[in-house]
Motif scaffolding. Structure first.
Motif, PDB file in Angstrom:
ATOM      1  N   ASN A  79     -15.924  36.716 -40.264  1.00 23.30           N
ATOM      2  CA  ASN A  79     -16.030  36.006 -38.985  1.00 23.30           C
ATOM      3  C   ASN A  79     -14.738  35.294 -38.603  1.00 23.30           C
ATOM      4  O   ASN A  79     -14.442  35.159 -37.418  1.00 23.30           O
ATOM      5  CB  ASN A  79     -17.182  35.007 -39.009  1.00 23.30           C
ATOM      6  N   ASP A  83     -13.389  36.016 -35.019  1.00 21.71           N
ATOM      7  CA  ASP A  83     -13.228  34.927 -34.052  1.00 21.71           C
ATOM      8  C   ASP A  83     -11.811  34.870 -33.479  1.00 21.71           C
ATOM      9  O   ASP A  83     -11.630  34.567 -32.300  1.00 21.71           O
ATOM     10  CB  ASP A  83     -13.593  33.577 -34.687  1.00 21.71           C
ATOM     11  N   ALA A  91     -16.910  36.993 -25.576  1.00 22.17           N
ATOM     12  CA  ALA A  91     -17.686  37.388 -26.750  1.00 22.17           C
ATOM     13  C   ALA A  91     -18.801  38.344 -26.333  1.00 22.17           C
ATOM     14  O   ALA A  91     -19.552  38.065 -25.405  1.00 22.17           O
ATOM     15  CB  ALA A  91     -18.275  36.161 -27.432  1.00 22.17           C
TER      16      ALA A  91
END
Length: 117
Positions: A79, A83, A91
């Protein structure tokens, strides 16, 4: 009849399929499966970038991503790369599931659906 465009087609699958402005990518894995989850995730996403560009899209146009991870112990590290890669405010819908991989050294795989620009 609706046009379906297939790119990089082999007997088993196409790497890119485009239908009515929607781009479907086959599952993408790391460039080097001997690396750790961070490197595998980054090179997997680099491959997604290249395919999206070839299909007339980019990461700001990703609609959905399904991530398959070998071990949820790697979820946080994966992640962190994800990110940093996803543009702020863009997103996609996303699912992440633990799964057995096609080869034991693979730690992560992604399947992406995107809109063309």
């Amino acid at each position: 009849m609706t046009d379906i465009q297939r790119k990089e087609t082999k007997p088993r699958m196409s790497r890119i399929v485009i239908h009515q402005g929607t781009v479907y990518l086959c599952g993408q894995v790391a460039a080097d499966a001997s690396k750790d989850i961070t490197e595998q995730t980054q090179t997997m996403l680099d491959k997604v970038d290249g395919l999206l560009i070839d299909a007339g899209s980019d990461r700001e146009h990703i609609l959905s991503a399904t991530i398959y991870i070998k071990d949820m112990a790697d979820f946080k590290a994966m992640n962190q790369v994800w990110d940093d890669w996803v543009p702020a405010g863009h997103a996609p819908a996303r699912a992440c599931v633990q799964a057995s991989m096609a080869r034991p050294e693979l730690l992560v795989e992604i399947s992406v659906i995107a809109a063309q620009k």
